[in-house]
Design an enzyme around this catalytic site. Sequence first.
Site, PDB file in Angstrom:
ATOM      1  N   GLU A  79       0.804  -1.226   0.000  1.00 13.83           N
ATOM      2  CA  GLU A  79       0.000   0.000   0.000  1.00 13.83           C
ATOM      3  C   GLU A  79       0.835   1.274   0.000  1.00 13.83           C
ATOM      4  O   GLU A  79       0.778   2.073   0.944  1.00 13.83           O
ATOM      5  CB  GLU A  79      -0.940   0.007   1.215  1.00 13.83           C
ATOM      6  CG  GLU A  79      -1.898  -1.159   1.248  1.00 13.83           C
ATOM      7  CD  GLU A  79      -2.960  -1.029   2.346  1.00 13.83           C
ATOM      8  OE1 GLU A  79      -2.828  -0.148   3.210  1.00 13.83           O
ATOM      9  OE2 GLU A  79      -3.921  -1.812   2.324  1.00 13.83           O
ATOM     10  N   GLU A  96      -5.628  -8.484   0.920  1.00 14.69           N
ATOM     11  CA  GLU A  96      -6.196  -8.126   2.230  1.00 14.69           C
ATOM     12  C   GLU A  96      -7.664  -7.794   2.048  1.00 14.69           C
ATOM     13  O   GLU A  96      -8.026  -7.083   1.112  1.00 14.69           O
ATOM     14  CB  GLU A  96      -5.545  -6.866   2.838  1.00 14.69           C
ATOM     15  CG  GLU A  96      -4.188  -7.059   3.420  1.00 14.69           C
ATOM     16  CD  GLU A  96      -3.651  -5.769   4.072  1.00 14.69           C
ATOM     17  OE1 GLU A  96      -4.445  -4.947   4.574  1.00 14.69           O
ATOM     18  OE2 GLU A  96      -2.419  -5.603   4.042  1.00 14.69           O
TER      19      GLU A  96
HETATM   20  C1  FCB Z   1      -4.286  -1.992   5.678  1.00 14.32           C
HETATM   21  C2  FCB Z   1      -2.902  -2.382   6.122  1.00 14.32           C
HETATM   22  C3  FCB Z   1      -2.882  -3.476   7.142  1.00 14.32           C
HETATM   23  C4  FCB Z   1      -4.007  -3.326   8.168  1.00 14.32           C
HETATM   24  C5  FCB Z   1      -5.333  -3.105   7.492  1.00 14.32           C
HETATM   25  C6  FCB Z   1      -6.499  -2.980   8.431  1.00 14.32           C
HETATM   26  O1  FCB Z   1      -4.265  -0.698   5.157  1.00 14.32           O
HETATM   27  O2  FCB Z   1      -2.126  -2.824   5.027  1.00 14.32           O
HETATM   28  O3  FCB Z   1      -1.622  -3.488   7.743  1.00 14.32           O
HETATM   29  O4  FCB Z   1      -3.698  -2.356   9.069  1.00 14.32           O
HETATM   30  O5  FCB Z   1      -5.272  -1.963   6.675  1.00 14.32           O
END
Ligand code: FCB
Length: 444
Positions: A168, A352
């Site tokens: 990210e 994620e």
């Molecule tokens: C993302 C991050 C991860 C976690 C989630 C909730 O932005 O990559 O580390 O904190 O959010």
Amino acid sequence: MTGDVTRVSTDFWWGAATASYQVEGAVDEDGRGPSIWDTFAAQPGRIADGSSGAVACDSYHRWSEDLDLLSGLGANAYRFSIAWPRVQPPGHGGVNPRGVAYYDRLVDGLLERGIAPFATLFHWDLPQPLQDAGGWMVRETAERFAEYAAVVADALGDRVAAWGTLNEPFVHMALGYAFGTHAPGETLLLDAFAAGHHQLLGHGLAVQALRASGDVPVMLVNNLTPVRAASASPEDAAAAQVYDAFHNRMFLDTVLRGTYPDELADAAGAVVHDGDLATVAQPLDLLGVNYYNPTLVKAPGADNPLPFELVPIEGYPTTGFGWPVVPDGLTELLVGLRDTYGDALPPVVVTENGCAYPDEPGPNGSVDDADRIAYLESHVDAVGAAREAGVDVRGYLAWSLLDNFEWAEGYTQRFGITRVDFATGERTPKASYAWFRDRIARGW
Ligand code: FCB
């Protein structure tokens, strides 16, 4: 594909993700150097509960328990990150063998369990000495990152299933350098662009270094969000376009097309050198997509120094963090990527997706997190809808395997499918863990 993605053979990667600073703890062990998150968390008022990742889930010692949790889930992939300050404490030079040994154990433990290791090289824990030299605001950090990538590839490239370069870069640029709510705590607003560009450059150089060292598939992991204008007014639409350029296209157009979005031409003019974009646009084997929610944008108010303003999305349920639950946004995002980038889009892995809820154990110790089950189920279905629409999605990794140190929120936001008692380190799979196990067993 330039490599054998299926070292652990699978049609689809099902699993979970974590990040080094959020789970490892052991910040002073085996020669690890300080990271920007150690520094930031030590500053009063930075972290909601005044905590840090000094102990976190203690995965540095409990890693084999964590891997057993993945086995119990039936996962065939685990996305973890490597702490740069363990491997190269000063941020350059030779490898710290005791730091690398931890990742040797982790990777071997995964392979013994038939789980593909997906290793992210940078999930925000920059070695503090590199921050002291300017962090991602300076180009040299991109070069240091490529050297570090080569060192890690040398140590683990014979066993890792896929590399992620950065996690990210938008969020690190925005929260770390523009708004200062994450480490390193800079409040540079639009000048933070340089921290984004140098991460992209570091990504490109790191891909070259990883390719030079072997044929492990490589991906970039982006946080992506469908951007919506708050109204039909041309002003709101224009602001939404600019926000979309910063959040999404800055990290897609560059990497997949070798161009910056037009909206960012001024910002790029001051920072980007000739030849940079050719370096950034290295072919990728996979694109990692982290999805949490869409973003609603309106035109900025008179004293807003930014060209956009974010507004809360109404009309959806929200997580404990206050984030709207919009599973259709994930289908929209995935289909939109395919429609926008066409053949330039590599296969996608949802690296994620998940939610925080303030779940507590019941009288018998179990955690009945029905709201998390509903969240995960609707988002897995959203991935299924994108696949049916013809998008090449190869995996879904839940955030997170464990409750962990949620950055500026400390331990106040629990994202895990496994509860962690932060006083004892004890792990308790939640109801969502059992649900996910059954969902994985069913497959597509
Ligand atoms: C993302 C991050 C991860 C976690 C989630 C909730 O932005 O990559 O580390 O904190 O959010």
